[in-house]
Motif scaffolding. Structure first.
Motif, short mmCIF file in Angstrom:
data_model
loop_
_atom_site.label_atom_id
_atom_site.label_comp_id
_atom_site.label_asym_id
_atom_site.label_seq_id
_atom_site.Cartn_x
_atom_site.Cartn_y
_atom_site.Cartn_z
N ASP A 81 7.10 4.75 15.13
CA ASP A 81 6.52 4.73 13.79
C ASP A 81 7.23 3.70 12.93
N ILE A 82 6.49 3.13 12.01
CA ILE A 82 7.02 2.15 11.08
C ILE A 82 6.84 2.70 9.67
N THR A 83 7.87 2.54 8.84
CA THR A 83 7.73 2.85 7.42
C THR A 83 8.06 1.60 6.62
N PHE A 84 7.47 1.52 5.44
CA PHE A 84 7.70 0.39 4.55
C PHE A 84 8.14 0.91 3.19
N GLU A 85 9.15 0.28 2.64
CA GLU A 85 9.54 0.48 1.24
C GLU A 85 9.41 -0.87 0.58
N SER A 86 8.51 -0.98 -0.37
CA SER A 86 8.17 -2.29 -0.93
C SER A 86 8.22 -2.29 -2.44
N THR A 87 8.65 -3.42 -2.97
CA THR A 87 8.58 -3.70 -4.40
C THR A 87 7.64 -4.88 -4.54
N ARG A 88 6.60 -4.70 -5.32
CA ARG A 88 5.59 -5.75 -5.45
C ARG A 88 5.51 -6.23 -6.89
N THR A 89 5.30 -7.54 -7.03
CA THR A 89 5.13 -8.15 -8.34
C THR A 89 3.79 -8.89 -8.33
#
Length: 145
Positions: A81-89
């Motif tokens: 499994d893959i998880t993503f933690e992202s900050t987007r602008t």
């Protein structure tokens, strides 16, 4: 999401929420390696901009089949499994165009390996629905030939 100072077009709260919802759906498909569902969220031909291992800029246009084949190879067989933690602008150029800069940590949950990602996407809105039309990320250039 971070919003830049008031310059140019200022998105409404609803427009910001719609971009967040689009990325939530895309990330969910990515985590499950649902490459065809990821492709459903794109406009083809899809523009790709990157650099290669020799340090040269590279670009290409992919059709849907090329996207599915390449992303399927890159994302692997799905045993982890893959998880993503992202900050987007997001930077809205108009109500129908946005460039979204992303800083993300991708984690392979089985072994805990992480990878830091920085990329940008150009999204366009058609008939009320967002789709990505251009992907910009370093390190993909050797796959664009």
């Amino acid at each position: 999401m971070t919003v830049l100072p008031d310059t140019g077009y200022t998105p409404t709260p609803g427009e910001l929420a719609s971009i967040e919802a689009w990325f939530a759906a895309y990330d969910a498909h990515s985590a499950k390696r649902e490459v065809e569902r990821m492709a459903d969220l794109a406009v083809f031909p899809l523009n790709l901009v990157s650099d290669d291992s020799a340090g040269n800029g590279a670009s290409a246009q992919w059709d849907r089949q090329q996207f599915i084949e390449t992303m399927g190879q890159v994302m692997g067989d799905g045993r982890d499994d893959i998880t993503f933690e992202s900050t987007r602008t997001p930077v809205f150029l108009s109500p129908a165009m946005a460039v979204v800069f992303t800083d993300s940590t991708m984690t392979m949950t089985m072994d805990g390996q992480t990878q830091q990602l920085r990329y940008a996407d150009i999204l366009i809105r058609r008939d009320g629905t967002w789709a990505f039309q251009t992907m910009l990320q370093g390190g993909w250039g050797d796959n664009l030939r």
